[in-house]
Design a protein around this motif. Structure first.
Motif, PDB file in Angstrom:
ATOM      1  N   ARG A 149      47.707   2.812  35.436  1.00  0.00           N
ATOM      2  CA  ARG A 149      46.964   3.408  34.673  1.00  0.00           C
ATOM      3  C   ARG A 149      47.221   3.112  33.675  1.00  0.00           C
ATOM      4  N   TRP A 150      48.043   3.230  32.175  1.00  0.00           N
ATOM      5  CA  TRP A 150      48.632   3.143  31.458  1.00  0.00           C
ATOM      6  C   TRP A 150      48.572   0.955  30.653  1.00  0.00           C
ATOM      7  N   VAL A 151      49.185   0.567  31.729  1.00  0.00           N
ATOM      8  CA  VAL A 151      49.191  -0.917  31.415  1.00  0.00           C
ATOM      9  C   VAL A 151      48.758  -1.291  31.991  1.00  0.00           C
ATOM     10  N   CYS A 152      47.258  -0.752  32.049  1.00  0.00           N
ATOM     11  CA  CYS A 152      46.000  -1.446  32.821  1.00  0.00           C
ATOM     12  C   CYS A 152      45.258  -1.530  32.605  1.00  0.00           C
ATOM     13  N   ALA A 153      44.770   0.167  31.251  1.00  0.00           N
ATOM     14  CA  ALA A 153      43.672   0.553  30.310  1.00  0.00           C
ATOM     15  C   ALA A 153      43.369  -0.335  29.496  1.00  0.00           C
ATOM     16  N   ARG A 154      42.029  -0.460  29.511  1.00  0.00           N
ATOM     17  CA  ARG A 154      41.720  -1.505  28.330  1.00  0.00           C
ATOM     18  C   ARG A 154      41.628  -0.996  26.780  1.00  0.00           C
ATOM     19  N   ASP A 155      41.843   0.208  26.727  1.00  0.00           N
ATOM     20  CA  ASP A 155      41.821   1.133  26.022  1.00  0.00           C
ATOM     21  C   ASP A 155      42.815   1.846  25.294  1.00  0.00           C
ATOM     22  N   ALA A 156      44.146   1.345  26.012  1.00  0.00           N
ATOM     23  CA  ALA A 156      45.773   2.756  26.476  1.00  0.00           C
ATOM     24  C   ALA A 156      46.332   2.804  24.996  1.00  0.00           C
TER      25      ALA A 156
END
Length: 167
Positions: A149-156
């Protein structure tokens, strides 16, 4: 740079810029400036290269972790994935039989197991058998899901915030 590292570097560069399904051993070796057959002296397939990259770059956290260093180990791992975000966005998107996601999850299970064993020893917390296996799987799956979730998030979140939240 040794040959194995050249192959890994070429694979990593290609993976960051192309769909992994379109990357072949030929394109890897062309990018590395090496003969195609040399690839098979070091790796069995392109998925094996991804496993080697992860294993060699993540280091030996699982071998040196104890419960007291759990937070530092998590921070180091989050920093590694943060520094290699683009590569792991592509790697974590790979599905199928040889998907590297299971290599990462297995590593997480090893790290969690080492921390739980240390906790059991140092803090005299009894944890064994089925419960220990349950906790290893639960925590490894939770770390894996959050990593994806974190690596792929746009606004991580920042690396620092993600590390703090995981700790």
């Amino acid at each position: 740079m040794d040959t194995k590292t050249q192959i890994a570097t070429a694979t990593k560069q290609l993976t960051e810029h192309r769909d992994f399904a379109t990357i072949t051993v030929t394109t890897i070796m062309k990018t590395a400036g090496l003969r195609r057959q040399t690839f098979y002296d070091y790796f069995k397939d392109k998925y094996d290269v991804l496993e080697w990259i992860y294993s060699s770059e993540i280091g030996d956290q699982a071998n040196r972790i104890n419960f007291a260093s759990w937070g530092r180990t998590l921070s180091e791992m989050v920093a590694y994935f943060g520094n290699n975000r683009r590569f792991y966005q592509a790697v974590l998107a790979i599905d199928g039989q040889n998907a590297p996601r299971e290599v990462i999850r297995t590593h997480f299970m090893t790290v969690v197991c080492a921390a739980l064993k240390s906790l059991s020893r140092e803090e005299k917390v009894t944890m064994g058998g089925d419960y220990c296996l349950f906790m290893r799987q639960l925590l490894a799956d939770g770390l894996m899901n959050e990593l994806c979730r974190w690596v792929c998030a746009r606004d991580a979140r920042s690396v620092a915030d993600e590390s703090e939240f995981l700790q």
